[in-house]
Design a protein around this motif. Structure first.
Motif, PDB file in Angstrom:
ATOM      1  N   THR A 214     -12.327  -2.123  -4.932  1.00  0.00           N
ATOM      2  CA  THR A 214     -10.986  -1.883  -4.555  1.00  0.00           C
ATOM      3  C   THR A 214     -10.692  -1.063  -3.343  1.00  0.00           C
ATOM      4  O   THR A 214     -11.626  -0.122  -3.090  1.00  0.00           O
ATOM      5  N   ALA A 215     -10.003  -1.619  -2.650  1.00  0.00           N
ATOM      6  CA  ALA A 215      -9.894  -0.887  -1.269  1.00  0.00           C
ATOM      7  C   ALA A 215      -8.394  -0.500  -1.006  1.00  0.00           C
ATOM      8  O   ALA A 215      -7.675  -1.443  -0.875  1.00  0.00           O
ATOM      9  N   SER A 216      -8.058   0.793  -0.304  1.00  0.00           N
ATOM     10  CA  SER A 216      -6.596   1.044  -0.110  1.00  0.00           C
ATOM     11  C   SER A 216      -6.734   1.611   1.383  1.00  0.00           C
ATOM     12  O   SER A 216      -7.685   2.533   1.622  1.00  0.00           O
ATOM     13  N   VAL A 217      -5.703   1.418   2.211  1.00  0.00           N
ATOM     14  CA  VAL A 217      -5.637   1.715   3.426  1.00  0.00           C
ATOM     15  C   VAL A 217      -4.188   2.192   3.736  1.00  0.00           C
ATOM     16  O   VAL A 217      -3.069   1.748   3.257  1.00  0.00           O
ATOM     17  N   GLU A 218      -3.971   3.450   4.031  1.00  0.00           N
ATOM     18  CA  GLU A 218      -2.730   3.972   4.202  1.00  0.00           C
ATOM     19  C   GLU A 218      -2.392   4.717   5.697  1.00  0.00           C
ATOM     20  O   GLU A 218      -3.321   5.343   6.012  1.00  0.00           O
ATOM     21  N   TYR A 219      -1.154   4.398   6.125  1.00  0.00           N
ATOM     22  CA  TYR A 219      -0.741   5.218   7.217  1.00  0.00           C
ATOM     23  C   TYR A 219       0.474   6.071   7.065  1.00  0.00           C
ATOM     24  O   TYR A 219       1.435   5.356   6.254  1.00  0.00           O
ATOM     25  N   SER A 220       0.673   7.275   7.344  1.00  0.00           N
ATOM     26  CA  SER A 220       1.799   8.019   7.202  1.00  0.00           C
ATOM     27  C   SER A 220       1.970   8.989   8.414  1.00  0.00           C
ATOM     28  O   SER A 220       1.203   9.432   9.123  1.00  0.00           O
ATOM     29  N   LYS A 221       3.158   9.159   8.436  1.00  0.00           N
ATOM     30  CA  LYS A 221       3.734   9.808   9.514  1.00  0.00           C
ATOM     31  C   LYS A 221       5.001  10.629   9.390  1.00  0.00           C
ATOM     32  O   LYS A 221       6.046  10.185   8.591  1.00  0.00           O
ATOM     33  N   GLU A 222       5.029  12.087   9.596  1.00  0.00           N
ATOM     34  CA  GLU A 222       6.301  12.677   9.320  1.00  0.00           C
ATOM     35  C   GLU A 222       6.679  13.286  10.649  1.00  0.00           C
ATOM     36  O   GLU A 222       5.773  14.344  11.056  1.00  0.00           O
TER      37      GLU A 222
END
Length: 961
Positions: A214-222
């Protein structure tokens, strides 16, 4: 609990800080409700116990927040979700604390019971999350897309997990053997049109006959929010009711004092500002510096910092044989945090850098003192943190003598690499040259040096070049030597880079099962060993270490330690299936830890579960705990800061003791008025000093010790289906507390309590009485104690023609939160209940509705009133407040109290027929504004750092494949 220090024969007292009881998963609240679908009847290990068994979950005060509950909220980080638990304390390094410095800035930390984030242990799949040298564990490293559920144990668990598990344990459990693909997009924005947040993630998984990946990739910007755009900070740190109050006399307009006429160290000195009407070298073109010339530094400040994150999380597991599995977690996270604060308030007197009488810009023929906020170059810090984590091992089971035993062995490595890039602090090597002798050369250009001995023009200080600076030119006024010149900025403002690295490595082995059958059930056990190594360093830029800039001086933090631990846990069933004893079980555990740097300690825990009736559960615990000093605590360097404080000897401050024996013996006049930046009279308190104070670590620190006690009941009456009640009492005591000594504590001990030893580090100017220097550090001092109750009601209505409704109401009530100083008698506690962020009551009410493909959730978050010391007579609600808990019985401490606050959240979702979900929502949908708090709890501004700062709208889209 035993503790031995090889350097000392002193035996430490027992000390709690384990925190009290949490609600059962079946009875958790709106943000705390259990994910029932995650519970199985297999042999499972739950947070708080190493013994595996389906019945262990009911023995533990655990909150389980499942993936469905995570998706029903409008938050993009684990810490934001946990911050809204009623048992959560004030945020550690809130995003509004923009002046915070060091390696911890930019992280997301959880603090249970207001006992400090470093006293809540964070695990990922049962293994420690890597910490900074200060012991803080950054939850933002974990992408939300990778999380299956979060288990929160609100009880002391040092006997199970070792150091730091005083207030509780947060265990983030990730998704495993996920099959298919899932994509999510999130976008949100405040109603003011700022503070944009966006998150995009993708999860993919494949499952085979013997394993899965299982692989998760995440990008977040605030994006940041600016202080000038919020009601509580736009007009300055006294709030909108007092615009201009407390603005700094050190302003972007610049000013000078002529030492030939005035004593420039006195508040009575006259300072002059250029009026912009003509030649700035003509004294006639200057006027007295007025109130309108002062600086509102909030115009250049962020109210919330900017954060950007990129994360990859991979879980892989494979069944080597039917009863042996290999499991591995891999994490990469890159976090970038941007801070901006106002340009530095430069004061020539502080650095011994007057504008030379031989400067081409000096209106007089002799040195003059000046003040100038460096408005053209705001101070910025960009913190880049990279995290690499690997946890792998083997687990399985075997049969022996007709019994099943579970085992696991594993290793974990977590490394954080940090680089902090700073700009906006002036070089103290360049500024004396720029302010020194200069002349107008044959080309009509200002040049450093003299006509007979010129210094080459240029920005390369190391090559002997120089550019002159005219600090008397206000911001926005062009001319020779103006700070708006990019070349002059390059000469005066270098870039700085601090670096850091922390590494946590551990090796573990555990065995669990049952030993033999008792009349009431099997005697369960778990035993294990662990070896852990902590290594860390934080190296400030060489300029910062040398103190040759206007930035805060700091020195290197570097150190390492290791430990070996062994634990044993037993689960002992005593009675079962008897009248008024459907179940009676005892759980005992003990852990021995041997540290390389301070010695060894043994911590134990005792708990019981009693079920007199099928629908009634009673449980309780007594736990010992400890927190070992961190690398930063023991081996940290010395740092500088411009502290905000209230001088008890100042005749205009609240609760002052001006004129008492301690103040007069220090040479302070009974009419002394506290002075702030630029020597200006303080009008609001606490007031920021214009002098740097120093603080640092302490290699002789010893561990904190803790005791926690809990008692609770859970009741599900049979005659009302779907109705559940829970009531839990807790008490936590921490002794030998490791804490940073504070300026206010030192001044209070010295001048209010008359403890002469506490006066030794205070240096006052003999003429003005102002405190010019203090040096202090960490210490083991006193105790912290808190007691309170958690009460919850959950009601699930039968399905109706209008859909399914459920209600969750969760409350945390604090009976008291108090602190005792060193050597104080047991009756001499200082009560901080309701002071600042120590709320008496926090309450969450959640209403859920589902009907077909549609769902809605309404949540109300309530915070009881707050109080603070009065800084303005007009704001005092209780000007005659006096209480024994002020450590000075009979002394009046004027008090300001504000009422409670409620924030409302709404989310509406729709499950689309193409296997997607669309949700829209708003946090603080009513746009409620909290009260102005002049003490600025957990904030740089006069507002509590844990409150919403506006209405926040968001849209979420999820597509499953």
């Amino acid at each position: 609990m035993n503790y031995r220090n090889p350097r000392s024969a002193v035996r430490l007292g027992m000390l709690p800080a384990g925190i009290a009881i949490a609600l059962a998963p079946a009875f958790a609240g709106a943000q705390e409700q259990a994910d029932q679908s995650a519970t199985t009847l297999d042999r499972i290990e739950v947070t708080g116990s190493r013994i595996r068994g389906a019945d262990m979950e009911t023995q533990q005060p655990i909150i389980t927040i499942g993936r469905e509950q995570l998706q029903q909220q409008g938050f993009v980080s684990v810490a934001d979700v946990l911050q809204n638990l009623t048992s959560a304390g004030s945020p550690a390094i809130a995003r509004g604390e923009v002046l915070a410095s060091g390696e911890n800035v930019g992280g997301y930390y959880v603090d249970l019971r207001n006992l400090g984030a470093q006293r809540t242990l964070v695990l990922v799949n049962g293994k420690r999350l890597g910490a900074t040298t200060g012991g803080l564990q950054d939850l933002s490293q974990i992408p939300m897309s990778a999380i299956d559920r979060i288990e929160v144990l609100k009880d002391g668990a040092s006997a199970i997990y070792g150091s730091d598990a005083i207030a509780g344990v947060v265990n983030v459990i990730t998704r495993k053997r996920f099959e298919g693909a899932e994509a999510n997009a999130y976008f949100g924005q405040y109603g003011e049109g700022d503070g944009d947040k966006q998150t995009y993630d993708f999860t993919i998984g494949a499952v085979g006959d013997r394993g899965g990946v299982t692989a998760s990739v995440e990008y977040s910007k605030e994006d940041p929010v600016w202080a000038k755009d919020r009601w509580y900070s736009a007009s300055g740190n006294a709030g909108p009711k007092y615009p201009g109050s407390g603005w700094s006399v050190v302003s972007q307009n610049g000013s000078f004092c002529n030492p030939a006429v005035y004593d420039c160290t006195k508040s009575s000195a006259v300072w002059m500002t250029y009026d912009g009407s003509g030649d700035p070298t003509d004294p006639a073109n200057y006027r007295p510096h007025a109130a309108g010339d002062r600086a509102n530094s909030n115009e250049q400040m962020m109210a919330q910092t900017a954060i950007e994150r990129r994360s990859v999380f991979v879980n892989a597991n494979y069944d080597i044989v039917d009863n042996v599995t290999f499991n591995a977690d891999m994490l990469y996270n890159h976090r970038s945090t941007l801070q901006q604060v106002a340009g530095y308030p430069y004061q020539s007197q502080a650095f011994g850098t007057p504008l030379s009488g031989e400067s081409a810009f000096n209106p007089f023929g002799h040195d003059i003192e000046f003040r100038r906020r460096l408005w053209e170059v705001p101070r910025t810090t960009n913190s880049e943190l990279e995290t690499y984590r690997f946890a792998g091992g083997f687990n399985g089971y075997f049969e022996m003598a007709g019994r099943t035993f579970d085992w696991d062995v594993g290793a974990m490595m977590n490394r954080n690499n940090l680089t902090k890039f700073g700009h906006g602090d002036m070089s103290l090597l360049a500024s004396p040259l720029a302010l020194g002798p200069s002349f107008i050369n044959a080309d009509g250009v200002a040049q450093c040096g003299t006509a007979a001995n010129p210094i080459p023009l240029g920005t390369n200080l190391g090559s002997g070049e120089c550019l002159p600076w005219n600090p008397l030119l206000p911001y926005g006024v062009d001319g020779a030597g103006s700070l708006s010149d990019p070349a002059l900025q390059a000469f005066l403002f270098p870039y700085y880079a601090d670096t850091g690295r922390t590494t946590t490595t551990s090796y573990t082995a555990n065995l669990a099962g049952s030993l033999f059958e008792l009349p009431a059930g099997e005697l369960g056990f778990a035993v294990g060993v662990e070896h852990r190594e902590e290594d860390g360093r934080f190296v400030p830029d060489a300029f910062n270490q040398s103190g040759m800039s206007t930035g805060l001086p700091a020195t290197t933090t570097q150190g390492a330690y290791s430990l070996d631990e062994v634990y044993l846990e037993l689960n002992i069933p005593v009675l079962s299936d008897l009248p008024f004893a459907k179940e009676l079980t005892f759980n005992v555990a003990s852990r021995y830890s041997d540290y390389s740097n301070f010695g060894d300690t043994t911590n134990s825990k005792f708990g019981f579960t009693w079920r007199p009736l099928d629908e009634l559960l009673v449980r309780g615990t007594y736990a010992e705990g400890f927190r070992a000093p961190t690398i930063d605590n023991l081996y940290g360097g010395v740092g500088g800061s411009f502290e905000s404080y209230t001088d008890p000897c100042g005749s205009t401050s609240s609760g002052n003791v001006a004129g008492n024996a301690a103040c007069t013996s220090a040479g302070v006049s009974p009419t002394y008025v506290q002075l702030g930046q630029g020597g200006a009279v303080c009008t609001t308190f606490p007031c920021q000093t214009g002098y740097q104070f120093l603080s640092g670590s302490n290699p002789n620190l010893t561990p904190e010790t803790a005791e926690s006690q809990t008692m609770g009941i859970v009741w599900s009456p049979r005659w009302v289906q779907g109705l559940d009640f829970s009531l839990d009492w807790y008490k936590v005591t921490i002794e030998n507390v490791i804490s940073s000594d504070s300026v206010d504590d030192i001044l209070g001990d010295c001048y209010r309590l008359g403890i002469s030893a506490r006066c030794e580090g205070i240096v006052r100017d003999p003429a003005s009485g102002v405190i010019k220097f203090m040096q202090y550090g960490l210490t083991n001092k006193g105790a912290v104690e808190t007691e309170g109750y958690d009460f919850g009601v959950k009601y699930r209505l039968p399905e109706t023609a209008f859909g399914k409704f459920s209600f969750d109401w969760q409350n945390s009530y604090v009976s008291y939160y108090r602190i005792k100083a060193d050597d104080a008698p047991d009756t001499d506690w200082t009560n901080y209940t309701s002071r600042g962020p120590n709320f008496r009551l926090r309450s969450n009410l959640g209403v859920n509705w589902e009907m077909g493909a549609f769902a809605a959730k309404w949540t109300t978050r309530y915070y009881s009133g707050m109080s603070e010391a009065c800084t303005r007579a007009a704001e005092c609600t209780d000007p005659l407040y006096s209480s024994p808990d002020t450590n000075a019985p009979g002394k009046v401490y004027p008090l300001r109290e504000v009422g409670g606050n409620a924030f409302h959240d709404l989310q509406v979702s729709w499950k689309a027929p193409w296997n997607a979900t669309v949700a829209i929502g708003a946090n603080n949908v009513t746009d409620h504004q909290g009260p102005i708090m002049f003490s600025a709890p957990n904030n740089q501004f006069p507002y509590y750092g844990g409150f919403d700062i506006g209405r926040f709208y968001y849209l979420k889209y999820q597509q499953r494949f």
